[in-house]
Structure formats: C-alpha cells, structure tokens
Motif scaffolding. Sequence first.
Motif, short mmCIF file in Angstrom:
data_model
loop_
_atom_site.label_atom_id
_atom_site.label_comp_id
_atom_site.label_asym_id
_atom_site.label_seq_id
_atom_site.Cartn_x
_atom_site.Cartn_y
_atom_site.Cartn_z
N UNK A 110 0.83 -1.21 0.00
CA UNK A 110 0.00 0.00 0.00
C UNK A 110 0.87 1.26 0.00
N UNK A 111 1.99 1.21 0.70
CA UNK A 111 2.91 2.34 0.74
C UNK A 111 3.53 2.57 -0.63
N UNK A 112 3.87 1.51 -1.33
CA UNK A 112 4.44 1.62 -2.68
C UNK A 112 3.43 2.24 -3.65
N UNK A 113 2.17 1.81 -3.55
CA UNK A 113 1.13 2.36 -4.43
C UNK A 113 0.94 3.85 -4.15
N UNK A 114 0.94 4.22 -2.87
CA UNK A 114 0.74 5.62 -2.51
C UNK A 114 1.86 6.50 -3.07
N UNK A 115 3.08 6.02 -2.99
CA UNK A 115 4.21 6.80 -3.49
C UNK A 115 4.20 6.88 -5.02
N UNK A 116 3.71 5.85 -5.67
CA UNK A 116 3.56 5.90 -7.13
C UNK A 116 2.56 6.98 -7.53
N UNK A 117 1.46 7.06 -6.79
CA UNK A 117 0.45 8.10 -7.05
C UNK A 117 1.06 9.50 -6.90
N UNK A 118 1.79 9.71 -5.80
CA UNK A 118 2.37 11.03 -5.54
C UNK A 118 3.45 11.39 -6.56
N UNK A 119 4.27 10.42 -6.93
CA UNK A 119 5.34 10.68 -7.88
C UNK A 119 4.80 10.96 -9.27
N UNK A 120 3.84 10.16 -9.72
CA UNK A 120 3.25 10.35 -11.05
C UNK A 120 2.53 11.69 -11.14
N UNK A 121 1.86 12.08 -10.07
CA UNK A 121 1.16 13.37 -10.05
C UNK A 121 2.15 14.53 -10.17
N UNK A 122 3.26 14.44 -9.43
CA UNK A 122 4.28 15.50 -9.47
C UNK A 122 4.94 15.58 -10.85
N UNK A 123 5.14 14.44 -11.48
CA UNK A 123 5.78 14.42 -12.81
C UNK A 123 4.87 15.02 -13.87
N UNK A 124 3.58 14.73 -13.77
CA UNK A 124 2.63 15.18 -14.79
C UNK A 124 2.10 16.58 -14.57
N UNK A 125 2.18 17.09 -13.35
CA UNK A 125 1.62 18.40 -13.04
C UNK A 125 2.20 19.53 -13.90
#
Length: 299
Positions: A125-140
């Motif tokens: 669950x921690x890995x999924x959460x960090x993927x969400x945050x990282x992908x959001x920051x990259x695409x923003x």
Amino acid sequence: MQWRRHITGLAFTFVFVVSYFTNKFVLSVLNFTYPTLFQGWQTFIGAALLLLSGKFGWVEMSRITRSAALSWLPGSLLFVGNIYAGSRALSRIDIPFFFTLQNSSHVVSYIILKVVNRHEKTPWLKLISMCFMLLSAINLPRHDPQFDYSGYLWAVGHLLCVGAYRAFKGHHKSSNLSDLEQHCINYVFSVLLLAIAAHPTGDLTGALEFPSLQSYTFHCGCCASALLGFLLLLATVKLKSGLSLEHFGVWIFLSKITAMSLSPFIFYTDMNASSLICVVTSHVGEALLVYSHRDSQLG
C-alpha cells in the motif's frame, strides 16, 4: 482526553492554514521575493522566541551540547535548503500545486532510507501511494496553466531537501535532542547562513528598493509570518507528542486539504481539469500513505 486532542488538532490546522496564507500573501501578492531576508527574519524571531520560552520554562528544552549541535548540522543545512527553496517556489506556484509537488518528498525520503536499510520490507500500500504522488508531481508541470519553469525548479530543490531532511531525522534518531532542540539549532544556523548570503544573492540591495518597504501591510505581514511560524512549530510538537504517527499524519493531511480548498477564495488560482486530477491523485496517495502507517502498526 479525546476532546483535548481534537482541540489541539484544530488549533494546529488553523495555524497551519493561516501561516501558509500569510507567507503566500507576502511572497506573491506583495511580491517580496527576497528569501534570505524573509526566511532569515522568520528564523531569527523563531530562535529568539524559542530561546526565551526555554529560559522561562514555558517549553522543555535542555542545554544543547557542542557535540550534539555539530552532529545535527547536516540536518540544519537541509533545513536551510528547505525553507529557502520552498520560499522561492511558493512565491511562483499556487498552494494546491505546491502541496502536490511537496508530497513527492515522501518518495525521496523512502529511497534514501531504503538504501540505508535494504532488508526492510515495504508494504504494498505504501508503494502504491508513493507511485500516485510521484506520477502526479511528474505530470503536473505539463498541465499547469501558469507553468513557471523557475518556480518548479525551486520546488524540486524544496522537495529534495524536505525528503532528505525527513530521512536524516529518521535515521539520526538522536536521543540527546528533542524536536524543539533540533529546531533551535536549525533556527540559529539558518540565521547565520542566510545573513551571510543576503548580500551575495542581491537580496539586501533588492529589498532596499522594494516599493512596499515602508508599507504598514508589509510590516504586519512579516511580523505575522514570523509569529505564526513559531506557533506552528509549537502546535506541531504538541500534536506530535500526543498522537500516533497515523493520527498525526491525518491532521497534516486535513490541514493541507483545508488550505487547498480555501486558497482559491483568497488567491487567484488558475486550474484546469487535468491539473485538478494531478492534485487529487497526489493527495489520494498521501491518504493511502497515512493509512499504510496504520497497517504497519497493526502488523
């Protein structure tokens, strides 16, 4: 008692939101973009109030030894980078986008701690959460209608310093220094370093030509920002001492959501559907990260 924790949490949220709004007002609305002076002023007042509070026994602080202070200097250097780059970024980026980028600092701290503790297992669950945050920051940056290259560059520096500071603090785990003592070292070191950097960076000469230098609004904003920064530190330490990691994370999350929800009513915010998806996805990731702390505690 439970109601006292809720009052402490609500007080923390209030100070958190007002503190960020005050900083945003001085940096973006008044356009006082001289972080060595602005952050130097805040840390100077913070250090003075913290030392006075310790002297009069209002907060618990022990005498800081030279060896303990020297061992914490790498953390203080990261703290200076955090507040300097964060000030630069916040002056150019809207608050919802700023928090979205800041969330990816969790990924930075995770990578650093993972290198140090290679054998420690990570919950899925921690890995999924960090993927969400990282992908959001990259695409923003691709979807921000008011994309500012310099602002995002400073935001990257900010999140790297925040992540590295969090990792250093987690790995250091000094039993000799409390949170307040660590921040006292941070404040004193910041004052010295920012004062030295004020002239070479051009902030000192630029501030002398600042149009609102004699403005009552500017003076009130600077005084309020310094006082609120100190109150936020006290509220954070108080809240953290009485709660588990999960519940402390919940109040941080709610404070960010409150600030992001109210900021469009206070400051002009240009946001489209794509950038809104990035903001929402990032904070869904943060919510999952907070929840993963509960799973790790139960495990």
